[in-house]
Design a protein around this motif. Structure first.
Motif, PDB file in Angstrom:
ATOM      1  N   PRO A   1      -4.097 -16.674  70.518  1.00 40.13           N
ATOM      2  CA  PRO A   1      -5.119 -16.008  71.316  1.00 40.13           C
ATOM      3  C   PRO A   1      -4.409 -14.656  71.905  1.00 40.13           C
ATOM      4  O   PRO A   1      -3.317 -14.527  71.787  1.00 40.13           O
ATOM      5  CB  PRO A   1      -5.357 -16.892  72.557  1.00 40.13           C
ATOM      6  N   ASN A   2      -5.344 -14.241  72.751  1.00 45.05           N
ATOM      7  CA  ASN A   2      -4.953 -12.995  73.550  1.00 45.05           C
ATOM      8  C   ASN A   2      -4.625 -11.902  72.766  1.00 45.05           C
ATOM      9  O   ASN A   2      -3.580 -11.061  73.194  1.00 45.05           O
ATOM     10  CB  ASN A   2      -3.950 -13.447  74.454  1.00 45.05           C
ATOM     11  N   VAL A   3      -5.299 -11.521  71.647  1.00 48.04           N
ATOM     12  CA  VAL A   3      -5.131 -10.309  71.201  1.00 48.04           C
ATOM     13  C   VAL A   3      -6.653  -9.489  70.965  1.00 48.04           C
ATOM     14  O   VAL A   3      -7.734  -9.796  70.632  1.00 48.04           O
ATOM     15  CB  VAL A   3      -4.607 -10.501  69.683  1.00 48.04           C
ATOM     16  N   SER A   4      -6.538  -8.286  71.526  1.00 48.36           N
ATOM     17  CA  SER A   4      -7.746  -7.357  71.424  1.00 48.36           C
ATOM     18  C   SER A   4      -8.228  -7.275  70.136  1.00 48.36           C
ATOM     19  O   SER A   4      -7.514  -7.030  68.952  1.00 48.36           O
ATOM     20  CB  SER A   4      -7.563  -6.068  72.305  1.00 48.36           C
ATOM     21  N   LYS A   5      -9.550  -6.733  70.080  1.00 47.80           N
ATOM     22  CA  LYS A   5     -10.062  -6.717  68.750  1.00 47.80           C
ATOM     23  C   LYS A   5      -9.401  -5.246  67.987  1.00 47.80           C
ATOM     24  O   LYS A   5      -9.272  -5.221  66.948  1.00 47.80           O
ATOM     25  CB  LYS A   5     -11.572  -6.363  68.882  1.00 47.80           C
ATOM     26  N   THR A   6      -9.268  -4.423  69.043  1.00 45.01           N
ATOM     27  CA  THR A   6      -8.652  -3.173  68.585  1.00 45.01           C
ATOM     28  C   THR A   6      -7.048  -3.376  67.837  1.00 45.01           C
ATOM     29  O   THR A   6      -7.145  -2.895  66.925  1.00 45.01           O
ATOM     30  CB  THR A   6      -8.487  -2.254  69.569  1.00 45.01           C
ATOM     31  N   ALA A   7      -6.427  -4.022  68.594  1.00 45.08           N
ATOM     32  CA  ALA A   7      -5.202  -4.579  67.948  1.00 45.08           C
ATOM     33  C   ALA A   7      -5.196  -5.410  66.803  1.00 45.08           C
ATOM     34  O   ALA A   7      -4.388  -5.008  65.950  1.00 45.08           O
ATOM     35  CB  ALA A   7      -4.342  -5.090  69.228  1.00 45.08           C
ATOM     36  N   LEU A   8      -6.109  -6.316  66.775  1.00 49.04           N
ATOM     37  CA  LEU A   8      -6.260  -7.251  65.523  1.00 49.04           C
ATOM     38  C   LEU A   8      -6.490  -6.351  64.333  1.00 49.04           C
ATOM     39  O   LEU A   8      -5.881  -6.515  63.468  1.00 49.04           O
ATOM     40  CB  LEU A   8      -7.351  -8.306  65.716  1.00 49.04           C
ATOM     41  N   ASP A   9      -7.547  -5.339  64.797  1.00 50.71           N
ATOM     42  CA  ASP A   9      -8.017  -4.324  63.468  1.00 50.71           C
ATOM     43  C   ASP A   9      -6.771  -3.511  62.941  1.00 50.71           C
ATOM     44  O   ASP A   9      -6.534  -3.464  61.687  1.00 50.71           O
ATOM     45  CB  ASP A   9      -8.911  -3.298  63.845  1.00 50.71           C
ATOM     46  N   LYS A  10      -5.959  -3.106  63.836  1.00 49.75           N
ATOM     47  CA  LYS A  10      -4.581  -2.477  63.582  1.00 49.75           C
ATOM     48  C   LYS A  10      -3.777  -3.031  62.850  1.00 49.75           C
ATOM     49  O   LYS A  10      -3.166  -2.556  61.707  1.00 49.75           O
ATOM     50  CB  LYS A  10      -4.073  -1.899  64.754  1.00 49.75           C
ATOM     51  N   VAL A  11      -3.546  -4.247  63.336  1.00 49.15           N
ATOM     52  CA  VAL A  11      -2.290  -5.275  62.639  1.00 49.15           C
ATOM     53  C   VAL A  11      -3.129  -5.607  61.096  1.00 49.15           C
ATOM     54  O   VAL A  11      -2.110  -5.477  60.137  1.00 49.15           O
ATOM     55  CB  VAL A  11      -2.148  -6.475  63.386  1.00 49.15           C
ATOM     56  N   ASN A  12      -4.263  -5.816  60.865  1.00 48.05           N
ATOM     57  CA  ASN A  12      -4.655  -6.384  59.753  1.00 48.05           C
ATOM     58  C   ASN A  12      -4.795  -5.176  58.827  1.00 48.05           C
ATOM     59  O   ASN A  12      -4.379  -5.510  57.599  1.00 48.05           O
ATOM     60  CB  ASN A  12      -6.211  -6.959  60.007  1.00 48.05           C
ATOM     61  N   LYS A  13      -5.211  -4.033  59.246  1.00 47.09           N
ATOM     62  CA  LYS A  13      -5.010  -2.693  58.286  1.00 47.09           C
ATOM     63  C   LYS A  13      -3.556  -2.428  58.160  1.00 47.09           C
ATOM     64  O   LYS A  13      -3.346  -2.352  56.737  1.00 47.09           O
ATOM     65  CB  LYS A  13      -5.609  -1.500  59.128  1.00 47.09           C
TER      66      LYS A  13
END
Length: 356
Positions: free
Chosen positions: A30-42
């Protein structure tokens, strides 16, 4: 860049986030923002990153117990090969903490299935493999498993309404249709064929056997409607010492019968009788590559066997639970086994075991 060369640091630099954020994403923390999650997945997609799921699973050092609910059975039966395959897959995955517990219920006995299912639930299984019993008690158990988020696999009979994780078995209708077509290659001139069953309270042992018979009768009705199909019951609640008497009476009263068929794994009950009584002009066709059937094929009293890879089914069920639960992989929901025909000429080359 090869996956095994990609470091968390490389992913973090590509995504413009911290190493800690990448670590949390890779391990679903947990504790991952949506913005950071999208960046990492990309970044993961651009770098074609494939996680080493085996290494991750080993690192968790967690144990898992899978339960196999299966009818109580004799040795040298179809179910025994299911067990052997399941045990082999468990041994192969022992480093991942996989354990298997066998639980037996009495066939044709709904309260027995209910009792075993209840015991299974109390032990909080990580995954379940089951051979369905009566529809109502099987449905009730499946619903309880789903309520507890326990994935389960069906063996032998496919019941899609129960929404299992997966199914392993033959397309039983098609298998029976195929059996009829193969039998008629050698029995097309016959006037009568014997269908051997083993009933208890008027019912066959499984929905699969019933569906095979339906497929068989469809073919016969369409292509050989004039051939009479005469049923013979070797009752499951009767002592086996009585079977020769039942068979002797049948063949005495039906001297024109030269070909028989059964949709269970007990063709050898008739095959052994034919060998002992030296009835070389009669053969039976059956299912499953168990040792007693194999010997009758070699001796010529069983004409054909249809193999359904029981060992492979047991192996695959455990392996599928492993992949879905431990490795978090997508698995195939419907897995039909091959419909293979064995004869005296090729039976020795049949590969019973399976290594995935």
């Amino acid at each position: 860049m090869a996956t095994d060369k990609i470091r968390i640091k490389d992913i973090a630099e590509r995504a413009g986030v911290s190493v800690g954020t990448v670590d949390r994403v890779l391990h679903n923390r947990p504790n991952v923002s949506k913005t950071a999650l999208d960046k990492v997945n990309k970044a993961l997609e651009e770098m074609d990153y494939q996680p080493n799921m085996y290494a991750s699973a080993l690192a968790y050092n967690k144990s898992y117990t899978f339960y196999l609910l299966i009818p109580r059975h004799d040795s040298e039966a179809y179910w025994e090969e299911i067990e052997e395959g399941a045990k082999a897959a468990t041994a192969l995955r022992r480093d991942f903490g996989i354990k298997l517990k066998l639980m037996y219920y009495e066939r044709f006995n709904a309260p027995s299935f209910v009792r075993i299912a209840s015991e299974c639930l109390k032990e909080k299984p990580d995954g379940v493999i089951m051979v369905p019993a009566k529809l109502d008690v099987t449905t009730a158990f499946a619903n309880q498993l789903q309520e507890n988020n326990v994935p389960f696999i069906l063996l032998d009979s496919y019941l899609p309404d129960l929404k299992p994780l997966a199914f392993y078995g033959q397309d039983s209708f098609q298998s029976g249709y195929f059996a009829a077509r193969m039998l008629m290659l050698i029995a097309s001139k016959e006037k009568e064929i014997m269908l051997m069953k083993q009933l208890k309270n008027g019912h066959v042992g499984s929905k699969q056997q019933s569906n095979r018979e339906t497929g068989f009768r469809h073919y016969m009705k369409d292509h050989f409607p004039d051939i009479e199909i005469t049923e013979l019951d070797l009752p499951l609640d009767e002592k086996r010492e009585k079977y020769p008497e039942i068979l002797e009476k049948f063949f005495t009263e039906h001297p024109q019968v030269h070909h028989c068929i059964t949709f269970n794994s007990k063709a050898h009950l008739v095959g052994d009788f034919l060998l002992r009584t030296n009835r070389r002009n009669v053969q039976i066709m059956g299912y499953d590559m168990v040792p007693k059937n194999e010997e009758c094929v070699k001796q010529g009293s069983i004409s054909f066997l249809i193999a359904q890879h029981a060992y492979r089914q047991g192996f695959s069920c455990v392996d599928t639970l492993f992949e879905a639960i431990v490795l978090k992989k997508e698995v195939n929901p419907v897995n039909y086994m091959p419909i293979e025909l064995l004869t005296k000429e090729n039976v020795a080359f049949y590969r019973r075991t399976y290594d995935g």
